[in-house]
Design an enzyme around this catalytic site. Structure first.
Site, mmCIF file in Angstrom:
data_model
loop_
_atom_site.group_PDB
_atom_site.id
_atom_site.type_symbol
_atom_site.label_atom_id
_atom_site.label_comp_id
_atom_site.label_asym_id
_atom_site.label_seq_id
_atom_site.Cartn_x
_atom_site.Cartn_y
_atom_site.Cartn_z
ATOM 1 N N THR A 34 0.829 -1.214 0.000
ATOM 2 C CA THR A 34 0.000 0.000 0.000
ATOM 3 C C THR A 34 0.859 1.258 0.000
ATOM 4 O OG1 THR A 34 -0.102 -0.193 2.409
ATOM 5 C CG2 THR A 34 -2.008 -1.007 1.189
ATOM 6 N N ASP A 35 2.139 1.131 0.366
ATOM 7 C CA ASP A 35 2.939 2.350 0.555
ATOM 8 C C ASP A 35 3.213 3.086 -0.750
ATOM 9 O OD1 ASP A 35 4.808 0.389 -0.225
ATOM 10 O OD2 ASP A 35 6.397 1.184 1.049
ATOM 11 N N GLU A 161 17.056 3.383 -3.116
ATOM 12 C CA GLU A 161 16.354 2.183 -3.614
ATOM 13 C C GLU A 161 15.837 2.405 -5.038
ATOM 14 O OE1 GLU A 161 15.887 -0.801 -2.278
ATOM 15 O OE2 GLU A 161 16.349 -0.527 -0.163
ATOM 16 N N ASP A 173 9.788 1.231 4.569
ATOM 17 C CA ASP A 173 10.922 0.613 5.264
ATOM 18 C C ASP A 173 11.843 1.666 5.861
ATOM 19 O OD1 ASP A 173 9.782 -1.696 4.378
ATOM 20 O OD2 ASP A 173 11.373 -2.223 2.967
ATOM 21 N N TYR A 223 8.155 -7.240 -8.052
ATOM 22 C CA TYR A 223 7.772 -6.037 -7.303
ATOM 23 C C TYR A 223 7.457 -4.880 -8.252
ATOM 24 C CZ TYR A 223 7.974 -2.584 -3.540
ATOM 25 O OH TYR A 223 7.670 -1.605 -2.640
#
EC number: 2.7.1.6
Length: 386
Positions: A34-35, A161, A173, A223
């Protein structure tokens, strides 16, 4: 551990360490995938994490060493060579942090030595990469006396990232590792970065972490594909809705407009993101009300959605979570993290921990052929100097 690390540091670099720090790993109680969809997440920092020591140098050379990857040896490069290098393996994470910090702070004009050691199981989906990013930033902050705010470092970790490592992850995270608080989870609105600390007290129950022990590479997993599918769903919904993220929609609104999404698979991806967002808000209320049964039911529903609508579980995670759900004394279980491998969590009565481990281990070995691992860890503060 730190005493041994200090000895190792001196033997590697022939100097004493100037600074030291710790960055935790994390679990996400609920609110998965959801982030990056502008929704809510509900993570907690854990006592497993990454320790680091550092010292300044007089030249422009940076030397990195990990006790977890001894075969790689010392990874060495200069302040002028801050590009991704596949051969540098784990060291690309700290290198990316140096690159983007250096762009913001002119004070970083000397090299340094860093030794790290983590006790987060490798590939467990407990955020070892974000842990090492924030650890590196905190060590450099101390070495160069940088006026570096926590939120600034959190956002920089996400840039590493996304731009340096090529993973289109959200901010969860880095946020929990930067802002974590002992014995508390954080309810984070990823659209605004507004957040609340929530006491993570489960009465007679504890969170058990169950590791598939199957390795997963986030960059090579699906992902980025899932994120792209959600963006596709959003763009189709925007034909009639003035929204900037899936997180703005209630499930009822989505059901009204879902026919705008032409691809059935893409529609299911969006359904997960939106339903998971609602579950996360309900889980926050359930925990605040000490309604652990409802909290557990929401964990189960989350796993079902991640399995059927988002398709990021796989046989290993399904075996862990679905077996755990049937164990007497377990209120709920689900995968946590990006999925495909890594860990699941279970909310289990303190008196049923051994029963959970025995029954899940037997089922897992029978089906998968090797044993899972279990961890019971406290909830930790965020990144800090030691």
């Amino acid at each position: 551990m730190l005493q041994e690390m200090h000895k190792k540091f001196e033997s590697l670099f022939d100097v004493k360490a100037d600074v030291r720090a710790f960055a935790p790993g994390r679990i996400n109680l609920i609110g998965e995938h959801t982030d990056y969809n502008g929704g809510y997440v509900f993570p907690a920092a854990i006592e497993l994490g990454t320790y680091g020591l550092a010292s300044k140098r007089t030249d422009r050379i940076i030397q990195l060493y990990s006790n977890n990857f001894e075969d790689t040896g010392i990874v060495s490069f200069t302040l002028d060579e801050l590009e991704f290098n596949e051969q540098h393996d784990w060291a690309n994470y700290p290198k990316g942090v140096v690159k983007y910090l250096k762009e913001e702070f002119n004070d970083i004009n000397q090299g340094f030595n860093i030794l790290v050691e983590g006790n987060i199981p490798n590939g467990a989906s407990l955020s070892s990469s974000a842990s090492i990013e924030l650890l590196t930033g905190w060590l450099i902050k101390q070495l160069f006396n940088l006026h570096l705010e926590r939120l600034q470092l959190i956002k920089l970790g996400q840039v590493v990232e996304n731009k340096f490592m090529g993973v289109n992850s959200g901010i969860m995270d880095q946020f929990i590792i930067g802002m974590g608080k002992a014995e508390h989870a954080i309810l984070l609105d990823t659209a605004t970065l507004d957040f609340d600390y929530v006491p993570a007290k489960f009465g007679d129950y504890v969170i058990s972490i169950m590791n598939t022990n199957k390795r997963r590479s986030l960059t090579e997993s699906k992902y980025n594909e899932r994120r792209s599918e959600c963006e596709n769903a959003l763009s189709q919904l925007q034909q009639q809705l003035e929204i900037t993220s899936l997180g703005e929609l209630s499930l009822a609104q989505f059901e009204k407009y879902q026919s705008l999404i032409t691809d059935e698979v893409v529609c299911r991806r969006a359904k997960h993101a939106i339903s998971e967002n609602e579950r996360t808000k309900l889980a926050h209320k359930a925990l605040a009300d000490n309604n652990f049964e409802q909290f557990g039911q929401l964990l189960n529903a989350s796993h079902k959605s991640l399995k059927e609508d988002y398709e990021v579980t796989g046989i290993e995670l399904d075996t862990l979570a679905e077996t755990a759900q049937q164990v007497e004394g377990v209120l709920g279980a689900r995968m946590t993290g990006a999925g495909f491998a890594g860990c699941a969590i279970a909310l289990v009565d303190k008196n049923s921990i051994q029963k959970l481990e025995d029954e899940v281990s037997k089922a897992y070995i029978d089906k998968i052929g090797y044993a899972p691992s279990f961890y019971h860890v406290g909830i930790s503060d965020g990144v800090k100097a030691l």
